[in-house]
Design a protein around this motif. Structure first.
Motif, mmCIF file in Angstrom:
data_model
loop_
_atom_site.group_PDB
_atom_site.id
_atom_site.type_symbol
_atom_site.label_atom_id
_atom_site.label_comp_id
_atom_site.label_asym_id
_atom_site.label_seq_id
_atom_site.Cartn_x
_atom_site.Cartn_y
_atom_site.Cartn_z
ATOM 1 N N THR A 145 41.558 43.410 -1.480
ATOM 2 C CA THR A 145 41.310 42.906 -0.236
ATOM 3 C C THR A 145 42.628 43.199 0.247
ATOM 4 O O THR A 145 43.455 43.934 0.099
ATOM 5 N N PHE A 146 42.834 42.541 1.625
ATOM 6 C CA PHE A 146 43.935 42.637 2.383
ATOM 7 C C PHE A 146 45.359 42.479 1.680
ATOM 8 O O PHE A 146 46.148 43.309 2.009
ATOM 9 N N ASP A 147 45.496 41.384 0.736
ATOM 10 C CA ASP A 147 46.610 41.388 0.055
ATOM 11 C C ASP A 147 47.131 42.447 -0.862
ATOM 12 O O ASP A 147 47.905 42.737 -0.946
ATOM 13 N N VAL A 148 46.167 42.823 -1.588
ATOM 14 C CA VAL A 148 46.332 43.874 -2.602
ATOM 15 C C VAL A 148 46.424 45.338 -1.924
ATOM 16 O O VAL A 148 47.507 45.892 -2.485
ATOM 17 N N TYR A 149 46.014 45.595 -0.777
ATOM 18 C CA TYR A 149 46.331 46.996 -0.227
ATOM 19 C C TYR A 149 47.575 46.837 0.443
ATOM 20 O O TYR A 149 48.516 47.828 0.519
ATOM 21 N N LEU A 150 47.742 45.742 0.831
ATOM 22 C CA LEU A 150 49.235 45.626 1.714
ATOM 23 C C LEU A 150 50.239 45.481 0.413
ATOM 24 O O LEU A 150 51.382 46.111 0.647
ATOM 25 N N ALA A 151 50.008 45.197 -0.647
ATOM 26 C CA ALA A 151 50.959 45.245 -1.815
ATOM 27 C C ALA A 151 51.104 46.990 -2.295
ATOM 28 O O ALA A 151 52.212 47.025 -2.541
ATOM 29 N N LEU A 152 50.106 47.423 -2.126
ATOM 30 C CA LEU A 152 50.231 48.730 -2.679
ATOM 31 C C LEU A 152 50.822 49.626 -1.675
ATOM 32 O O LEU A 152 51.690 50.418 -1.753
ATOM 33 N N LEU A 153 50.679 49.239 -0.274
ATOM 34 C CA LEU A 153 51.588 50.066 0.647
ATOM 35 C C LEU A 153 53.146 49.657 0.616
ATOM 36 O O LEU A 153 53.895 50.612 0.813
ATOM 37 N N THR A 154 53.392 48.419 0.154
ATOM 38 C CA THR A 154 54.692 47.996 0.032
ATOM 39 C C THR A 154 55.375 48.646 -1.056
ATOM 40 O O THR A 154 56.443 49.231 -1.255
ATOM 41 N N CYS A 155 54.715 49.057 -2.136
ATOM 42 C CA CYS A 155 55.012 49.879 -3.385
ATOM 43 C C CYS A 155 55.382 51.329 -2.794
ATOM 44 O O CYS A 155 56.338 51.820 -3.076
ATOM 45 N N TYR A 156 54.425 51.728 -1.870
ATOM 46 C CA TYR A 156 54.805 53.179 -1.791
ATOM 47 C C TYR A 156 55.926 53.358 -0.774
ATOM 48 O O TYR A 156 56.618 54.257 -0.538
ATOM 49 N N ALA A 157 56.132 52.134 0.157
ATOM 50 C CA ALA A 157 56.917 52.386 1.080
ATOM 51 C C ALA A 157 58.482 52.119 0.357
ATOM 52 O O ALA A 157 59.331 52.833 0.829
ATOM 53 N N ASN A 158 58.357 51.547 -0.483
ATOM 54 C CA ASN A 158 59.760 51.339 -1.350
ATOM 55 C C ASN A 158 59.972 52.537 -2.059
ATOM 56 O O ASN A 158 61.160 52.752 -2.367
ATOM 57 N N ALA A 159 59.075 53.301 -2.783
ATOM 58 C CA ALA A 159 59.001 54.341 -3.259
ATOM 59 C C ALA A 159 59.474 55.624 -2.498
ATOM 60 O O ALA A 159 59.662 56.678 -3.121
ATOM 61 N N ARG A 160 59.498 55.347 -1.161
ATOM 62 C CA ARG A 160 59.599 56.374 0.017
ATOM 63 C C ARG A 160 58.360 57.673 -0.357
ATOM 64 O O ARG A 160 58.697 58.669 -0.048
ATOM 65 N N SER A 161 57.087 57.064 -0.531
ATOM 66 C CA SER A 161 56.253 57.959 -0.803
ATOM 67 C C SER A 161 55.331 58.158 0.641
ATOM 68 O O SER A 161 54.332 57.355 0.628
ATOM 69 N N LEU A 185 59.760 52.666 6.493
ATOM 70 C CA LEU A 185 59.756 53.762 5.819
ATOM 71 C C LEU A 185 60.133 54.893 6.592
ATOM 72 O O LEU A 185 61.059 55.777 6.183
ATOM 73 N N HIS A 186 59.647 55.201 7.765
ATOM 74 C CA HIS A 186 60.182 56.477 8.554
ATOM 75 C C HIS A 186 61.391 56.169 9.089
ATOM 76 O O HIS A 186 62.124 57.198 9.138
ATOM 77 N N TYR A 187 62.061 55.128 9.476
ATOM 78 C CA TYR A 187 63.292 54.940 9.921
ATOM 79 C C TYR A 187 64.246 55.575 8.630
ATOM 80 O O TYR A 187 65.166 56.261 8.971
ATOM 81 N N HIS A 188 63.885 54.808 7.568
ATOM 82 C CA HIS A 188 64.870 55.144 6.426
ATOM 83 C C HIS A 188 64.645 56.817 5.965
ATOM 84 O O HIS A 188 65.758 57.344 5.525
ATOM 85 N N LEU A 189 63.739 57.291 6.314
ATOM 86 C CA LEU A 189 63.544 58.794 6.126
ATOM 87 C C LEU A 189 63.988 59.640 7.191
ATOM 88 O O LEU A 189 64.092 61.060 7.037
ATOM 89 N N PRO A 224 51.284 42.801 12.554
ATOM 90 C CA PRO A 224 52.337 43.697 12.682
ATOM 91 C C PRO A 224 53.096 44.305 11.259
ATOM 92 O O PRO A 224 53.730 45.218 11.276
ATOM 93 N N LEU A 225 52.787 43.433 10.261
ATOM 94 C CA LEU A 225 53.633 43.763 9.103
ATOM 95 C C LEU A 225 53.121 45.088 8.653
ATOM 96 O O LEU A 225 53.928 45.774 7.816
ATOM 97 N N TRP A 226 51.886 45.419 8.679
ATOM 98 C CA TRP A 226 51.402 46.637 8.337
ATOM 99 C C TRP A 226 52.398 47.705 8.967
ATOM 100 O O TRP A 226 52.720 49.056 8.478
ATOM 101 N N TYR A 227 52.493 47.668 10.240
ATOM 102 C CA TYR A 227 53.335 48.817 10.961
ATOM 103 C C TYR A 227 54.767 48.787 10.893
ATOM 104 O O TYR A 227 55.425 49.446 10.739
ATOM 105 N N ASN A 228 55.241 47.314 10.556
ATOM 106 C CA ASN A 228 56.546 47.158 10.224
ATOM 107 C C ASN A 228 56.984 47.977 8.745
ATOM 108 O O ASN A 228 58.070 48.562 8.850
ATOM 109 N N LEU A 229 56.158 48.056 8.049
ATOM 110 C CA LEU A 229 56.337 48.677 6.650
ATOM 111 C C LEU A 229 56.601 50.034 7.098
ATOM 112 O O LEU A 229 57.337 50.829 6.444
#
Length: 490
Positions: free
Chosen positions: A139-155, A184-188, A175-180
């Motif tokens: 659900t929402f939480d799990v996909y958001l967690a996966l997006l967090t992992c990808y963002a942290n991994a700069r993938s 990510l794009h800011y740091h790259l 907004p937190l989806w867009y924030n992540l």
């Protein structure tokens, strides 16, 4: 695009975007004074600070003693361990909760475990776990967690794919989806992507929040766009839905100072000062006020803030460090000596990070005996010189052509580094920056051989040393190859 370096605190501020996630269990554990059974389990786990020591035997013993454990208690323990970055232990509790106690896994539990697996074992294992999660739990939480992992991994590609999946499922309405993605794009350095994401938010009726604008603010500063900083600050100040805390003003002031816009920075600092009346983090805020006023070049303002701080707060080592660092910008030896004397009389723990500022000032001005006296006095008071302490002294010796003394100081720096379980490459790299005079070529070669034998610097460091040996010049090391100016800060 290469982003400019902002303060460590400001960079870590963006990471707090992720703390918007999983807020369903946000209560920190609080313990009663009578040591009731409800708090004993965490108290047994808490002392096991070594990550390689499993907490499972403690959990098993708790059950063997006939104690009852509720799922909410285990969830709170997991949350508390995450706060203290004990991710391996938190993961062990999460697995024990379902494998040994057979508590039913919720979508929230799956999301938390996904993030923990990423922290402990990396992205590949996190993806494997995600693929094994039951579809009804994705659900929402799990996909958001996966997006967090990808963002942290700069993938980027994988993060973009999950973001699109979230759009398709109707999850990307917060907004937190867009924030992540913006973070990510800011740091790259993909600054152009930030406008695209904010325009998408506007078109879909997704309100921006404090974190959205904090990332946008830093991106404008990175792009040397003062108008963008102005515009973002105006939005932050005019939007009643957004709580504008002092950290955002720090980002804005740093951006203006980076661009040399001192007057605009001073206007922001005045607003920042007004936050002293409401913040509970006064020590940290004073730390930044001293740092930023020092960068404005306004010594009178710097001392005004210092005196204000002393009138209202108990001065701590971290704030002494900020004041000493700012005085270094003015080469104010008399001021450094006065603040240093105040610190010595304060009764605070001896901290060579503070001494190092005065040692550096003395060495830069040929006052080597005074620098030596500071080190000897610190040793007599139980202080431990840092690697950079001896590097600073070595620089002073080299300036006065006392090469044998310089090499001895550098050897002491190496010995300190080796005494630690993890020798600091960064501190030793900083030492090499002081060897910037071709007349010491043979000594540099000797020092390089010594470091090569001990396998301390990275290949990039040796490349720079070899260039120095070849043509007598040594270029500055990148910021990420170095430690802090005078030692790592807490």
């Amino acid at each position: 695009m290469k982003l400019f370096h902002i303060s460590t605190y400001a960079q870590s501020f963006y990471q707090k975007i992720q703390k918007q996630l999983f807020s369903k269990i946000s209560t920190r554990i609080r313990y009663s004074k009578n040591g009731s059974k409800s708090d004993t389990l965490y108290k047994r786990i808490s002392p096991l600070g070594e990550p390689n020591v499993s907490v499972e035997p403690v959990l098993d013993q708790w059950i063997r003693e006939g104690n009852i454990v509720k799922k909410t208690e285990l969830q709170n323990i997991i949350n508390e361990l995450r706060v203290y970055k004990r991710f391996k232990h938190a993961l062990q509790v999460s697995c024990w909760m379902t494998d040994k106690r057979h508590f039913r896994t919720s979508h929230f539990d799956a999301a938390v475990r996904l993030k923990l697996i990423f922290k402990v074992y990396g992205l590949e294992h996190a993806e494997k776990f995600f693929n094994e999660i039951q579809e009804n739990l994705k659900t929402f939480d799990v996909y958001l967690a996966l997006l967090t992992c990808y963002a942290n991994a700069r993938s980027v590609d994988k993060a973009e794919a999950i973001m699109q999946k979230a759009r398709d499922l109707g999850y990307a309405s917060k907004p937190l989806w867009y924030n992540l993605m913006m973070n990510l794009h800011y740091h790259l350095g993909n600054i152009e992507k930030l406008d695209d994401l904010m325009n998408e938010m506007k078109s879909k009726g997704v309100d921006h929040d404090h974190f959205t604008l904090a990332v946008r603010l830093s991106a404008y500063a990175a792009a040397s766009d003062p108008d963008g900083i102005d515009k973002t600050v105006r939005i932050l100040e005019s939007d009643p839905r957004i709580f504008l805390d002092w950290k955002t003003y720090v980002i804005a002031a740093e951006g203006y100072l980076r661009l040399g816009l001192v007057d605009k920075a001073l206007a922001i600092l005045q607003k920042l000062e007004r936050k002293l009346a409401t913040t509970k983090q006064k020590n940290i805020l004073f730390f930044f006020l001293l740092k930023l006023y020092g960068e404005t070049g306004k010594k009178d303002e710097l001392y005004r803030i210092w005196n204000l701080y002393k009138q209202n707060e108990k001065v701590i080592n971290k704030v002494y460090i900020s004041m000493m660092r700012s005085l270094m910008k003015f080469n104010d030896i008399e001021g450094l000596e006065k603040i240093f004397s105040e610190w010595e009389l304060s009764g605070l723990s001896y901290d060579f990070r503070i001494s190092n500022f005065l040692i550096d000032a003395y060495c830069r001005n040929g006052l080597l005996m005074k620098a030596e006296d500071i080190i000897n006095s610190g040793l007599s008071k139980g202080g431990n010189p840092l690697v950079i302490t001896w590097c600073l002294l070595a620089a002073g010796y080299l300036k006065e052509n006392q090469v044998p003394d310089a090499m001895e100081a550098l050897r002491k720096a190496i010995s300190i580094s080796f005494a630690k379980s993890n020798p600091s490459k960064d501190s030793l790299t900083a030492c090499l920056e002081y060897l910037d005079d071709s007349k010491y070529l043979k000594k540099v070669e000797e020092f390089t051989r010594l470091l090569r034998v001990e396998n301390i610097p990275s290949g990039a460091v040796f490349d720079k040393l070899f260039c120095f040996i070849k043509d007598g010049t040594l270029q500055p090391f990148p910021q990420d190859e170095r430690n802090g100016e005078y030692g790592t800060e807490d």
